[in-house]
Design an enzyme around this catalytic site. Sequence first.
Site, PDB file in Angstrom:
ATOM      1  N   MET A  38     -12.175   8.016   2.535  1.00 21.13           N
ATOM      2  CA  MET A  38     -13.615   8.202   2.363  1.00 21.13           C
ATOM      3  C   MET A  38     -13.874   9.646   1.922  1.00 21.13           C
ATOM      4  O   MET A  38     -13.324  10.579   2.510  1.00 21.13           O
ATOM      5  CB  MET A  38     -14.342   7.934   3.686  1.00 21.13           C
ATOM      6  CG  MET A  38     -14.110   6.534   4.192  1.00 21.13           C
ATOM      7  SD  MET A  38     -14.900   6.275   5.793  1.00 21.13           S
ATOM      8  CE  MET A  38     -14.338   4.618   6.144  1.00 21.13           C
ATOM      9  N   HIS A  67      -7.425   1.611   0.579  1.00 20.31           N
ATOM     10  CA  HIS A  67      -8.821   1.267   0.238  1.00 20.31           C
ATOM     11  C   HIS A  67      -9.559   2.573  -0.027  1.00 20.31           C
ATOM     12  O   HIS A  67      -9.871   3.309   0.909  1.00 20.31           O
ATOM     13  CB  HIS A  67      -9.432   0.505   1.416  1.00 20.31           C
ATOM     14  CG  HIS A  67     -10.871   0.166   1.237  1.00 20.31           C
ATOM     15  ND1 HIS A  67     -11.667  -0.190   2.303  1.00 20.31           N
ATOM     16  CD2 HIS A  67     -11.671   0.125   0.141  1.00 20.31           C
ATOM     17  CE1 HIS A  67     -12.891  -0.448   1.864  1.00 20.31           C
ATOM     18  NE2 HIS A  67     -12.916  -0.268   0.556  1.00 20.31           N
ATOM     19  N   MET A  69     -12.728   4.471  -0.798  1.00 16.40           N
ATOM     20  CA  MET A  69     -14.186   4.459  -0.845  1.00 16.40           C
ATOM     21  C   MET A  69     -14.616   5.833  -1.356  1.00 16.40           C
ATOM     22  O   MET A  69     -15.091   6.699  -0.612  1.00 16.40           O
ATOM     23  CB  MET A  69     -14.757   4.181   0.564  1.00 16.40           C
ATOM     24  CG  MET A  69     -14.521   2.754   1.007  1.00 16.40           C
ATOM     25  SD  MET A  69     -14.536   2.544   2.784  1.00 16.40           S
ATOM     26  CE  MET A  69     -12.843   2.992   3.154  1.00 16.40           C
ATOM     27  N   MET A 141     -16.296  -6.725   1.442  1.00 11.86           N
ATOM     28  CA  MET A 141     -16.738  -5.929   2.590  1.00 11.86           C
ATOM     29  C   MET A 141     -17.724  -6.742   3.425  1.00 11.86           C
ATOM     30  O   MET A 141     -18.710  -7.264   2.896  1.00 11.86           O
ATOM     31  CB  MET A 141     -17.401  -4.635   2.127  1.00 11.86           C
ATOM     32  CG  MET A 141     -16.462  -3.626   1.457  1.00 11.86           C
ATOM     33  SD  MET A 141     -15.035  -3.204   2.454  1.00 11.86           S
ATOM     34  CE  MET A 141     -15.817  -2.347   3.812  1.00 11.86           C
ATOM     35  N   GLY A 146     -17.848   2.788   5.319  1.00 14.34           N
ATOM     36  CA  GLY A 146     -18.075   4.156   5.819  1.00 14.34           C
ATOM     37  C   GLY A 146     -17.641   4.358   7.249  1.00 14.34           C
ATOM     38  O   GLY A 146     -17.271   5.461   7.643  1.00 14.34           O
ATOM     39  N   GLY A 149     -15.838  -0.138  13.573  1.00 12.83           N
ATOM     40  CA  GLY A 149     -16.615  -0.523  14.755  1.00 12.83           C
ATOM     41  C   GLY A 149     -17.985  -1.110  14.483  1.00 12.83           C
ATOM     42  O   GLY A 149     -18.807  -1.234  15.394  1.00 12.83           O
ATOM     43  N   ASP A 179     -13.026  -7.234   5.186  1.00 11.13           N
ATOM     44  CA  ASP A 179     -12.907  -5.932   5.840  1.00 11.13           C
ATOM     45  C   ASP A 179     -14.211  -5.530   6.515  1.00 11.13           C
ATOM     46  O   ASP A 179     -15.220  -5.306   5.853  1.00 11.13           O
ATOM     47  CB  ASP A 179     -12.558  -4.901   4.754  1.00 11.13           C
ATOM     48  CG  ASP A 179     -12.262  -3.538   5.304  1.00 11.13           C
ATOM     49  OD1 ASP A 179     -12.039  -2.615   4.497  1.00 11.13           O
ATOM     50  OD2 ASP A 179     -12.266  -3.375   6.538  1.00 11.13           O
ATOM     51  N   GLY A 180     -14.163  -5.497   7.878  1.00 11.75           N
ATOM     52  CA  GLY A 180     -15.340  -5.007   8.600  1.00 11.75           C
ATOM     53  C   GLY A 180     -15.790  -5.973   9.679  1.00 11.75           C
ATOM     54  O   GLY A 180     -16.203  -7.086   9.373  1.00 11.75           O
ATOM     55  N   SER A 202     -11.080  -1.535  14.814  1.00  7.24           N
ATOM     56  CA  SER A 202     -11.416  -1.310  16.239  1.00  7.24           C
ATOM     57  C   SER A 202     -10.957  -2.473  17.120  1.00  7.24           C
ATOM     58  O   SER A 202     -10.616  -2.267  18.290  1.00  7.24           O
ATOM     59  CB  SER A 202     -12.928  -1.096  16.388  1.00  7.24           C
ATOM     60  OG  SER A 202     -13.634  -2.138  15.720  1.00  7.24           O
TER      61      SER A 202
HETATM   62  C1  DX5 Z   1     -15.038   0.563   6.657  1.00  7.77           C
HETATM   63  C2  DX5 Z   1     -13.553   0.391   6.378  1.00  7.77           C
HETATM   64  C3  DX5 Z   1     -12.944  -0.672   7.241  1.00  7.77           C
HETATM   65  C4  DX5 Z   1     -13.026  -0.349   8.724  1.00  7.77           C
HETATM   66  C5  DX5 Z   1     -12.712  -1.577   9.545  1.00  7.77           C
HETATM   67  O1  DX5 Z   1     -15.619   1.321   5.629  1.00  7.77           O
HETATM   68  O2  DX5 Z   1     -13.328   0.041   5.035  1.00  7.77           O
HETATM   69  O3  DX5 Z   1     -11.578  -0.865   6.855  1.00  7.77           O
HETATM   70  O4  DX5 Z   1     -12.099   0.671   9.048  1.00  7.77           O
HETATM   71  O5  DX5 Z   1     -12.959  -1.250  10.891  1.00  7.77           O
HETATM   72  P1  DX5 Z   1     -13.472  -2.409  11.907  1.00  7.77           P
HETATM   73  O6  DX5 Z   1     -12.408  -3.484  11.857  1.00  7.77           O
HETATM   74  O7  DX5 Z   1     -13.547  -1.710  13.240  1.00  7.77           O
HETATM   75  O8  DX5 Z   1     -14.794  -2.881  11.386  1.00  7.77           O
HETATM   76 ZN    ZN Z   2     -11.281  -0.608   4.514  1.00  6.32          ZN
END
Ligand code: DX5
Ligand code: ZN
Length: 219
Positions: A38, A67, A69, A141, A146, A149, A179-180, A202
Amino acid sequence: MRKIIVSPSLLSADFKCLKEEINRIEETKSEYLHFDVMDGHFVDNISFGLPVLKSIATCHHLVNDVHIMISDPLHYAKRFCDAGADVLTFHYEACKDENEIKEVIDIIHQNGVKAGLSIKPNTPIEVVYPFLKDLHLVLVMSVEPGFGGQTFMMNALDKIVKLRKYIDDHHLQTLIEVDGGINEQTAKLVKEAGVDILVAGSYIFGSDNYKEKVEALHK
Ligand code: DX5
Ligand code: ZN
């Protein structure tokens, strides 16, 4: 029965002991290791980047599922390939047009790495269709990118169902990654919808038994 891959997200790991955390993940039934980059510009958070990827990329046997971002993936793609990405997934929304998306995919391929394209929750799934034949995976997503959790956003399910149908109808090999907010309950929903790869941060790293949590996602 589709094979399911689990990709634990390092963003939720204890950074004081990253190597030990990766060792613990290697003892689970995970095949990928999700590495969330990120830049504090494309998303409102800053995580880690090239030096960290370089230092951990070869210290385990998992697939480096990177990944990014970040803004301007065209400028950085080669450096993430050189730093050890096995799959490099960038954002549709970070590119100015379809030509730039094609350019980033080409750079990733020229560096011997598999390409992934990610879309945010409010981006329609249809935008990825023109690129599917060149993509190892599409990352849907299920939270706003970002932070770890966050709570799973249900609108991801319809996008996964549509993408699964399109991939199957066109006899493509592209994998679907989500993812998420993935946990035992949401994993069941997205697997029914047709997903191949589950990213979980998480849910795994917030627990005291990584093996148990990864098994639960496979169930
Ligand atoms: C968020 C990330 C995800 C995140 C997933 O921007 O791309 O990969 O780390 O975390 P959980 O599984 O806790 O939502
Ligand atoms: Zn991710």
